[in-house]
Design an enzyme around this catalytic site. Structure first.
Site, PDB file in Angstrom:
ATOM      1  N   CYS A   1       7.734  47.292  21.597  1.00 12.22           N
ATOM      2  CA  CYS A   1       8.808  46.587  20.879  1.00 12.22           C
ATOM      3  C   CYS A   1       9.212  45.276  21.555  1.00 12.22           C
ATOM      4  O   CYS A   1       9.814  44.403  20.932  1.00 12.22           O
ATOM      5  CB  CYS A   1      10.019  47.493  20.736  1.00 12.22           C
ATOM      6  SG  CYS A   1       9.598  49.041  19.931  1.00 12.22           S
TER       7      CYS A   1
ATOM      8  N   HIS B   1      15.480  43.339  18.227  1.00 19.41           N
ATOM      9  CA  HIS B   1      14.405  44.169  17.682  1.00 19.41           C
ATOM     10  C   HIS B   1      15.054  45.222  16.790  1.00 19.41           C
ATOM     11  O   HIS B   1      16.076  45.816  17.151  1.00 19.41           O
ATOM     12  CB  HIS B   1      13.639  44.831  18.837  1.00 19.41           C
ATOM     13  CG  HIS B   1      12.880  46.040  18.407  1.00 19.41           C
ATOM     14  ND1 HIS B   1      11.908  45.975  17.431  1.00 19.41           N
ATOM     15  CD2 HIS B   1      12.955  47.348  18.786  1.00 19.41           C
ATOM     16  CE1 HIS B   1      11.418  47.196  17.244  1.00 19.41           C
ATOM     17  NE2 HIS B   1      12.041  48.041  18.042  1.00 19.41           N
TER      18      HIS B   1
ATOM     19  N   ASN C   1      11.343  50.132  11.400  1.00 19.91           N
ATOM     20  CA  ASN C   1      11.008  49.579  12.717  1.00 19.91           C
ATOM     21  C   ASN C   1       9.554  49.104  12.679  1.00 19.91           C
ATOM     22  O   ASN C   1       8.644  49.919  12.547  1.00 19.91           O
ATOM     23  CB  ASN C   1      11.214  50.680  13.761  1.00 19.91           C
ATOM     24  CG  ASN C   1      10.879  50.250  15.171  1.00 19.91           C
ATOM     25  OD1 ASN C   1      10.184  49.268  15.371  1.00 19.91           O
ATOM     26  ND2 ASN C   1      11.344  51.002  16.143  1.00 19.91           N
TER      27      ASN C   1
HETATM   28  O1  UT7 Z   1      12.005  51.089  19.236  1.00 21.45           O
HETATM   29  C1  UT7 Z   1      12.460  52.323  19.629  1.00 21.45           C
HETATM   30  C2  UT7 Z   1      12.232  53.307  18.494  1.00 21.45           C
HETATM   31  N1  UT7 Z   1      13.031  54.454  18.501  1.00 21.45           N
HETATM   32  C3  UT7 Z   1      14.348  54.465  18.243  1.00 21.45           C
HETATM   33  O2  UT7 Z   1      14.995  53.497  18.089  1.00 21.45           O
HETATM   34  C4  UT7 Z   1      14.975  55.796  18.083  1.00 21.45           C
HETATM   35  C5  UT7 Z   1      16.148  56.065  18.953  1.00 21.45           C
HETATM   36  N2  UT7 Z   1      16.609  57.408  18.645  1.00 21.45           N
HETATM   37  C6  UT7 Z   1      17.351  57.671  17.548  1.00 21.45           C
HETATM   38  O3  UT7 Z   1      17.757  56.780  16.847  1.00 21.45           O
HETATM   39  C7  UT7 Z   1      17.664  59.092  17.231  1.00 21.45           C
HETATM   40  O4  UT7 Z   1      17.382  59.898  18.339  1.00 21.45           O
HETATM   41  C8  UT7 Z   1      16.883  59.594  15.984  1.00 21.45           C
HETATM   42  C9  UT7 Z   1      17.345  58.846  14.745  1.00 21.45           C
HETATM   43  C10 UT7 Z   1      15.386  59.380  16.153  1.00 21.45           C
HETATM   44  C11 UT7 Z   1      17.125  61.077  15.786  1.00 21.45           C
HETATM   45  O5  UT7 Z   1      18.518  61.317  15.674  1.00 21.45           O
HETATM   46  P1  UT7 Z   1      19.189  62.518  16.442  1.00 21.45           P
HETATM   47  O6  UT7 Z   1      20.585  62.580  15.997  1.00 21.45           O
HETATM   48  O7  UT7 Z   1      18.899  62.351  17.903  1.00 21.45           O
HETATM   49  O8  UT7 Z   1      18.424  63.763  15.844  1.00 21.45           O
HETATM   50  P2  UT7 Z   1      17.643  64.927  16.578  1.00 21.45           P
HETATM   51  O9  UT7 Z   1      16.305  64.458  17.019  1.00 21.45           O
HETATM   52  O10 UT7 Z   1      18.547  65.580  17.587  1.00 21.45           O
HETATM   53  O11 UT7 Z   1      17.452  65.916  15.394  1.00 21.45           O
HETATM   54  C12 UT7 Z   1      18.565  66.509  14.710  1.00 21.45           C
HETATM   55  C13 UT7 Z   1      18.027  67.399  13.608  1.00 21.45           C
HETATM   56  C14 UT7 Z   1      16.963  68.378  14.103  1.00 21.45           C
HETATM   57  O12 UT7 Z   1      17.148  69.588  13.406  1.00 21.45           O
HETATM   58  P3  UT7 Z   1      17.895  70.830  14.109  1.00 21.45           P
HETATM   59  O13 UT7 Z   1      17.085  71.149  15.331  1.00 21.45           O
HETATM   60  O14 UT7 Z   1      19.279  70.328  14.441  1.00 21.45           O
HETATM   61  O15 UT7 Z   1      17.859  71.877  13.045  1.00 21.45           O
HETATM   62  C15 UT7 Z   1      15.668  67.742  13.667  1.00 21.45           C
HETATM   63  O16 UT7 Z   1      14.642  68.694  13.442  1.00 21.45           O
HETATM   64  O17 UT7 Z   1      17.391  66.611  12.606  1.00 21.45           O
HETATM   65  C16 UT7 Z   1      16.078  67.108  12.359  1.00 21.45           C
HETATM   66  N3  UT7 Z   1      15.230  65.992  11.973  1.00 21.45           N
HETATM   67  C17 UT7 Z   1      15.102  65.578  10.693  1.00 21.45           C
HETATM   68  N4  UT7 Z   1      15.648  66.017   9.562  1.00 21.45           N
HETATM   69  C18 UT7 Z   1      15.332  65.353   8.427  1.00 21.45           C
HETATM   70  C19 UT7 Z   1      14.464  65.196  12.760  1.00 21.45           C
HETATM   71  N5  UT7 Z   1      13.861  64.261  12.018  1.00 21.45           N
HETATM   72  C20 UT7 Z   1      14.230  64.480  10.730  1.00 21.45           C
HETATM   73  C21 UT7 Z   1      13.936  63.841   9.513  1.00 21.45           C
HETATM   74  N6  UT7 Z   1      14.518  64.324   8.403  1.00 21.45           N
HETATM   75  N7  UT7 Z   1      13.126  62.777   9.421  1.00 21.45           N
END
Ligand code: UT7
Length: 330
Positions: free
Chosen positions: A113, A257, A287
């Site tokens: 990135c 970014h 992204n």
């Molecule tokens: O350039 C760098 C690129 N990356 C980033 O910028 C990402 C930085 N990170 C984030 O923005 C966040 O960590 C995310 C948006 C990626 C994820 O958000 P989060 O609040 O940290 O979610 P999580 O990974 O803790 O997941 C929460 C729940 C999980 O379910 P359970 O275990 O609570 O039942 C995941 O399985 O959301 C579920 N989940 C989804 N549900 C629907 C994960 N991905 C998805 C999805 N759709 N696409």
């Protein structure tokens, strides 16, 4: 010592729009989940085989035209991408062939990135020393063909999109200038956002077992990325302001970014800047890794968010971890 400036800017994205609702049809996700956590509403995915160089070409031609140079005047081609056509040679070789400018040196950089800002810094150094006068810098990604578009990959697959942006960095003879660049990295987090395979440790580099383990797809420790991003982005912006004696009030726009809208909101809050001063177009493209800053610059200019003479701060954070900033007088 010479000074450099961004003399031309172009962008190109595939025509095909992939909305969150389209993703709902192929994996267990929802528009609501994606929008609330990331701000993304849609992204572009290529629909037919297309290399990164091919996607970049229209952006490159537009940047060259705006810079009012001939393509033969390009002294160096730098391409930042994490999605090259092949392991080697780099995308810059394929782009040089498409441009039909034999002998122009080509350089691919892999800084994820941060690729565009690292590239801007490299270009700036070559111009400052007088070695080169016009450098083509491209950020391009074709993420769609490398994502796990099943429920197993939903945590990363919903984030990324395809796109390309290009600039011509030229010797400056007016007030437009790349005023500073700052580059940072912390490799202890290399595996917090990465693609494991094909790897160099094992022979052969890719096996059916590795594919079954889905090691060819991006994997991310989202929480770690988020936590570091909201600290490192503001640090990089402040480095740019301090180096130039610029103020939060004086700058026209921060162009970060486009990682995640919640990260962008956190940057604005931590820097005590109104959200309108921190540009976002993530709702349109997701992204796009190395392409996101030139794509954002392109859209921001088209929307009239800045003009000639304005102070801009570009900033990036991503896999590596790497982070960076550039202070630019447009
Ligand atoms: O350039 C760098 C690129 N990356 C980033 O910028 C990402 C930085 N990170 C984030 O923005 C966040 O960590 C995310 C948006 C990626 C994820 O958000 P989060 O609040 O940290 O979610 P999580 O990974 O803790 O997941 C929460 C729940 C999980 O379910 P359970 O275990 O609570 O039942 C995941 O399985 O959301 C579920 N989940 C989804 N549900 C629907 C994960 N991905 C998805 C999805 N759709 N696409």
């Amino acid at each position: 010592m010479y000074r450099s400036k961004i003399a031309g800017l172009g962008a190109n994205v595939p025509e095909n729009v992939m909305t969150n609702f389209d993703l709902e049809k192929i994996m267990d996700t929802s528009d609501e989940w994606i929008r609330e956590r990331t701000g993304i509403q849609e992204r572009r995915f290529v629909t037919q085989p297309c290399g990164a160089a091919e996607l970049a070409l229209p952006a490159v031609l537009a940047a060259i035209q705006e810079a009012k140079i001939d393509k033969a005047d390009i002294d160096l081609i730098i391409v930042a991408t994490i999605t090259p056509e092949h392991l080697f040679p780099g995308t810059s070789s394929f782009l040089q062939a498409l441009l039909e400018i034999p002998y122009a040196p080509t350089l691919d950089i892999r800084v994820q990135c941060s690729g565009f800002i690292y590239g801007l810094s490299i270009a700036d150094q070559f111009i400052k020393t007088g070695m080169y006068e016009n450098i083509l810098l491209v950020g391009v990604e074709i993420q769609s063909v490398g994502l796990d578009l099943s429920t197993a990959g939903r945590d990363t697959a919903v984030l990324f999109g395809d796109g390309a942006g290009a600039v011509v960095v030229s010797r400056s003879d007016d007030d437009s200038v790349i005023a500073s660049t700052h580059l940072f990295a912390d490799g202890t987090h290399a595996k917090d956002l990465w693609i494991d395979a094909p790897v160099g440790y094992e022979s052969p580099r890719i096996t059916n077992e590795m594919l079954d383990q889905r090691r060819q797809y991006p994997s991310m420790n989202g929480r770690q990325v988020f936590k570091h991003a909201v600290t490192r982005f503001p640090e990089a912006v402040i480095a740019a302001l301090d180096a130039n004696g610029w103020t939060r009030e004086g700058i026209k726009l921060v162009v970060p970014h486009q990682a995640n809208m919640r990260i962008t909101e956190a940057i604005a809050k931590r820097l005590d800047l109104p959200l309108e001063k921190v540009y976002s177009n993530i709702h349109r493209y997701g992204n796009t890794t190395a392409a996101s800053i030139p794509l954002a610059l392109y859209d921001a200019r088209r929307e009239g968010k800045f003009d000639k003479g304005d102070q801009l701060v570009l900033a990036a954070f991503g896999s590596g971890f790497t982070w960076s900033s550039a202070a630019v007088v447009w």
